[in-house]
Design an enzyme around this catalytic site. Structure first.
Site, mmCIF file in Angstrom:
data_model
loop_
_atom_site.group_PDB
_atom_site.id
_atom_site.type_symbol
_atom_site.label_atom_id
_atom_site.label_comp_id
_atom_site.label_asym_id
_atom_site.label_seq_id
_atom_site.Cartn_x
_atom_site.Cartn_y
_atom_site.Cartn_z
ATOM 1 N N CYS B 152 0.832 -1.201 0.000
ATOM 2 C CA CYS B 152 0.000 0.000 0.000
ATOM 3 C C CYS B 152 0.873 1.261 0.000
ATOM 4 O O CYS B 152 1.891 1.312 -0.681
ATOM 5 C CB CYS B 152 -0.942 -0.090 1.210
ATOM 6 S SG CYS B 152 -2.380 0.994 1.158
ATOM 7 N N THR B 153 0.497 2.260 0.782
ATOM 8 C CA THR B 153 1.268 3.502 0.810
ATOM 9 C C THR B 153 2.611 3.345 1.510
ATOM 10 O O THR B 153 3.362 4.321 1.612
ATOM 11 C CB THR B 153 0.465 4.620 1.521
ATOM 12 O OG1 THR B 153 0.076 4.157 2.812
ATOM 13 C CG2 THR B 153 -0.777 4.985 0.732
#
Lengths: 279, 279
Positions: B152-153
């Site tokens: 993800c981030t």
């Protein structure tokens, strides 16, 4: 509400208002006709804001992913509160060594609950099946809860507490054959719902279960938003996720790993179920 | 090794030996010719037992599922050890309120690591992008690690630490456009690998990433076993897991929620990357 919650909440409200103003979702469009400017919460469909009380019951040796998959999905229900309930407030160690701090105990947990969810595990679940305090809490919470749910071998705990008697249900494929000892009827499906009992298959089935529950508690558009946030467009690298699709030798290997555990769970489950009927 | 670990380990060994004796997996069959009776570990292919040192780096506001998905898969690597590393040993609260206790700090974490993995988040990840101590640890660990990975981030943190400069990479779809500020090249794919950098898309992509890594660290049969244990045969209830497949209004809604965060992350990321080049 912490500052972070408040900010996140304000961002959501603005975003929801914006999408409503665009008139996109059918149900939303109607409310949007009189939509005030973005930062006003009243622009959101009223039913997108809930107040459910949700509890995950954890115990030493639980499988963290059984709990965290659904937790991710359900934590995105605006307005809902989630409790992590355990026997005491001492941090609880998962089967794989993850240490999680409960937020409530059997004594302090909310009641009645809108959703109670119990994750599975292997040796830890077996120990919980033998633990009357855990089963007593689960039985009491389950009798009053709107949705009584489990992931993986968590269904053996529902069964041990007498909560699956006469219900169709599922479990991890390894332990699904044990369901009849609890008066449950093993049923096909990644997620099995019978009245207010929802049981999911092994571990990762918790994601599918919880997303469907989000749709039920809000609506499909809301659940699609959560699915997109989770970027849940799975691409498993192999086709080995079910005993029927995995190479037979792999299925045999994994099944063979649990012969002893399944035997012990059968014995512990039968004894617990008998106690639950006596109680 | 706790008693539980030992028992689990013994069960695995017995099961692996049994499947080897059946001669099923091609590579295993060879070793199995001289296979001793079940409980002898030497019956297992030698490469199924590893000794990897794996660390997840967590920080306040991380997304628990980004970490727990891969943690589940990698915890099934026999012989590997997993550390949950944070700035201090104080319990760390996830974005959704889950409280996890680290097992190591920046000072006590193993080095070098075979796998370092950093999960994403939203406001918590932004704060971590501004935290030099976190980026310094990540940079130092990443320069020495065999596999430098994110979910993800989390890739924005790898980027902020200067670890994606010149690498193809991905991120949550909302933040993927930010990758070029770190000298990274946004690439297609649920999991993007470039040399020893492996970045996964949003949240649930961590499951696919980690299962592929298990196959690389052991072999396909082993990974298939882990996949079957996780019963990872996903059935998402909707087709909304990617911005291209979700209803356009839903994609617009979720994207709209993160306009402010993305702007702040762009600024924080550019500043961090500049510092990392100066350092």
């Amino acid at each position: 509400m912490s500052d972070m919650d408040r900010r996140r909440f304000a961002e959501c409200a603005a975003a929801f208002a914006a999408v409503l103003a665009s008139g996109a979702p059918a149900r939303a469009a109607q409310d949007a006709a009189a939509a005030p400017p973005p930062h006003d919460m009243s622009a959101m469909p009223a039913h997108w804001m809930g107040e459910e009380k949700i509890a995950f019951l954890i115990y030493p040796g639980f499988t963290a992913l059984d709990m965290i998959g659904p937790h991710y999905m359900l934590a995105n229900l605006m307005g809902a509160t989630i409790e992590i309930v355990a026997k005491t407030k001492e941090p609880v160690r998962s089967d794989a060594g993850l240490v999680v701090t409960p937020t409530a105990t059997f004594e302090t947990a909310s009641s009645p609950l809108d959703v109670v969810c119990i994750p599975g595990g292997s040796l830890g679940t077996l120990a919980a099946m033998r633990d009357d305090a855990t089963l007593d809490f689960l039985r009491a919470a389950g009798r009053k809860a709107r949705h009584v749910t489990s992931v993986c071998t968590g269904s053996l705990l529902l069964g041990s507490a007498g909560l699956l008697d006469g219900y169709r249900a599922t479990s991890h494929w390894v332990t699904k054959p044990l369901l009849p000892i609890f008066g449950a009827v093993p049923a096909d499906g990644r997620v099995v719902r019978d009245r207010n009992r929802i049981t999911a298959e092994g571990v990762t089935a918790g994601l599918d279960f919880a997303l469907a529950l989000v749709a039920q508690l809000r609506d499909q558009t809301y659940a699609e938003g959560v699915q997109l946030l989770a970027q849940y467009a799975p691409e498993p690298p192999f086709a080995a996720g079910a005993p029927e699709t995995a190479p037979p030798a792999v299925t045999k290997m994994i099944d063979g790993m649990f012969v002893g555990l399944r035997r012990d769970m059968r014995e512990a489950g039968a004894a617990a179920f008998a106690r639950s009927r006596g109680g």
